[in-house]
Write an enzyme that holds these catalytic residues in place. Structure first.
Site, short mmCIF file in Angstrom:
data_model
loop_
_atom_site.label_atom_id
_atom_site.label_comp_id
_atom_site.label_asym_id
_atom_site.label_seq_id
_atom_site.Cartn_x
_atom_site.Cartn_y
_atom_site.Cartn_z
N MET A 238 -7.73 -4.09 -2.01
CA MET A 238 -9.14 -3.74 -2.21
C MET A 238 -9.37 -3.31 -3.66
SD MET A 238 -10.61 -2.27 1.31
CE MET A 238 -10.16 -0.58 1.07
N LEU B 193 -6.16 -1.21 -8.69
CA LEU B 193 -4.74 -1.38 -8.41
C LEU B 193 -3.86 -0.33 -9.09
CD1 LEU B 193 -4.79 -5.25 -8.79
CD2 LEU B 193 -5.03 -3.91 -6.70
N SER C 256 -5.39 4.41 -4.12
CA SER C 256 -6.60 4.32 -4.95
C SER C 256 -7.48 5.54 -4.72
CB SER C 256 -7.38 3.05 -4.61
OG SER C 256 -6.53 1.94 -4.69
N LYS D 285 2.78 2.22 3.41
CA LYS D 285 1.97 3.45 3.49
C LYS D 285 0.96 3.29 4.62
CE LYS D 285 -1.16 4.98 0.43
NZ LYS D 285 -2.35 5.40 1.23
N HIS E 122 0.54 -1.37 -5.56
CA HIS E 122 0.17 -2.79 -5.53
C HIS E 122 1.12 -3.61 -6.42
CE1 HIS E 122 -3.82 -0.79 -4.69
NE2 HIS E 122 -3.71 -1.59 -3.66
O1 PAF Z 1 -4.70 -2.25 2.74
C1 PAF Z 1 -5.76 -2.62 2.21
O2 PAF Z 1 -6.00 -2.40 1.03
C2 PAF Z 1 -6.80 -3.36 3.05
O3 PAF Z 1 -6.86 -2.83 4.34
C3 PAF Z 1 -6.58 -4.87 3.09
C4 PAF Z 1 -5.27 -5.24 3.76
C5 PAF Z 1 -6.61 -5.43 1.69
C6 PAF Z 1 -7.70 -5.54 3.89
O4 PAF Z 1 -8.95 -5.31 3.33
#
Ligand code: PAF
Length: 281
Positions: free
Chosen positions: A29, A32, A185, A148, A36
């Protein structure tokens, strides 16, 4: 390459497939962080090409949650992905992902009910809907998710199995700050005092882990250890403290198999999660 449409992703994926290249996929989402980065780098090390989606998915937020406030910075995210070795970043608008008259839901019953699902009733339906759509668009060989969000990972694995989606789901370890706070985030919401208070999550889990390493098996007593630690922190309020079977996510009274010890804690208004898996074998 930064693209906004499903068509562009499909064309690129088709071209890669023609060349016989394997594809890894990291759903995010955005906003980052190192967590990530570890997913993208693992994907890069295991695949010929890597796609990252950056999409703040409206369907997984409840009405009073932080969809509007969720931090966004696509330029920074794109540079971050490129630096980490991703080949394509997909950043769709909500209108690209969802028809106004969509009627399809994707729910993984049972696994979605407890833990975060009990507190966020629409959340996992939204996650499953968007992840199944992304998997259909990107058609990756492997997709990478952080541990997580342990419940999310278990649900996605089950969804992929139940719907026969041809992808390998790979869980990656939690990445922490030097002082133990799990990267998220949402950590950006914390004031200086709250940032210090947030250490109560990893600290309480460490205490529980130590007690379990020393042989404690009664989950009520293990939860008490975590609860006392959280209650001692004035800025923290436990949302849930759960010990569940790591596969079924059903609560257990005694630790006889591998269990997931998972907590959600409000630090001020910010809700943070953390967990560890205690393995007996
Ligand atoms: O873990 C996340 O950031 C969200 O739930 C995902 C997997 C990108 C789906 O929107």
């Amino acid at each position: 390459m930064l693209v906004n449409t499903i068509k562009e992703v499909r064309e690129q994926v088709k071209a890669w497939r023609k060349e016989g290249l394997s594809i890894g996929y990291v759903p995010t989402m955005g906003f980052l962080h190192e967590g990530h980065k570890s997913l993208i780098e693992k994907a890069v090390s295991e695949n010929d090409r890597v796609v990252v989606s950056v999409f703040v998915n409206p369907t997984q937020f409840g009405p009073n949650e932080d969809f509007e406030d969720y931090p966004r910075d696509i330029e920074k995210d794109y540079a971050f992905c490129t630096e980490a070795g991703a080949n394509l970043v997909f950043n769709p608008e909500p209108e690209e992902m969802y028809f106004p008259d969509k009627c399809t839901t994707v729910n993984v019953e049972g696994l979605s009910k407890g833990l975060c699902g009990a507190k966020r009733p629409v959340h996992f339906g939204g996650v499953c809907l968007v992840v199944s759509k992304f998997l259909n668009i990107v058609t990756p060989d492997r997709a990478y998710f952080g541990e997580k969000d342990a419940q999310q990972l278990a649900i996605i694995k089950r969804m992929v199995r139940d719907l026969s989606i041809d992808v390998e789901i790979i869980g990656c370890p939690i990445v922490r700050e030097n002082d133990g706070l799990a990267k998220s985030s949402r950590n950006t919401y914390l004031s200086e005092d709250e940032r210090k208070a947030a250490l109560v999550l990893s600290r309480s889990l460490k205490k529980a882990n130590e007690a379990m390493e020393n042989g404690l098996r009664c989950t009520k007593e293990i939860k008490n250890i975590i609860e006392s630690e959280i209650n001692a922190e004035p800025l923290a309020k436990a949302d849930y403290i759960e010990i569940v079977d790591s596969e079924t996510l059903q609560p257990v009274e005694s630790v006889e198999k591998n269990v997931l010890v998972a907590i959600a804690v409000f630090i001020g208004k910010t809700r943070l999660i953390d967990n560890f898996t205690f393995r007996l074998n």
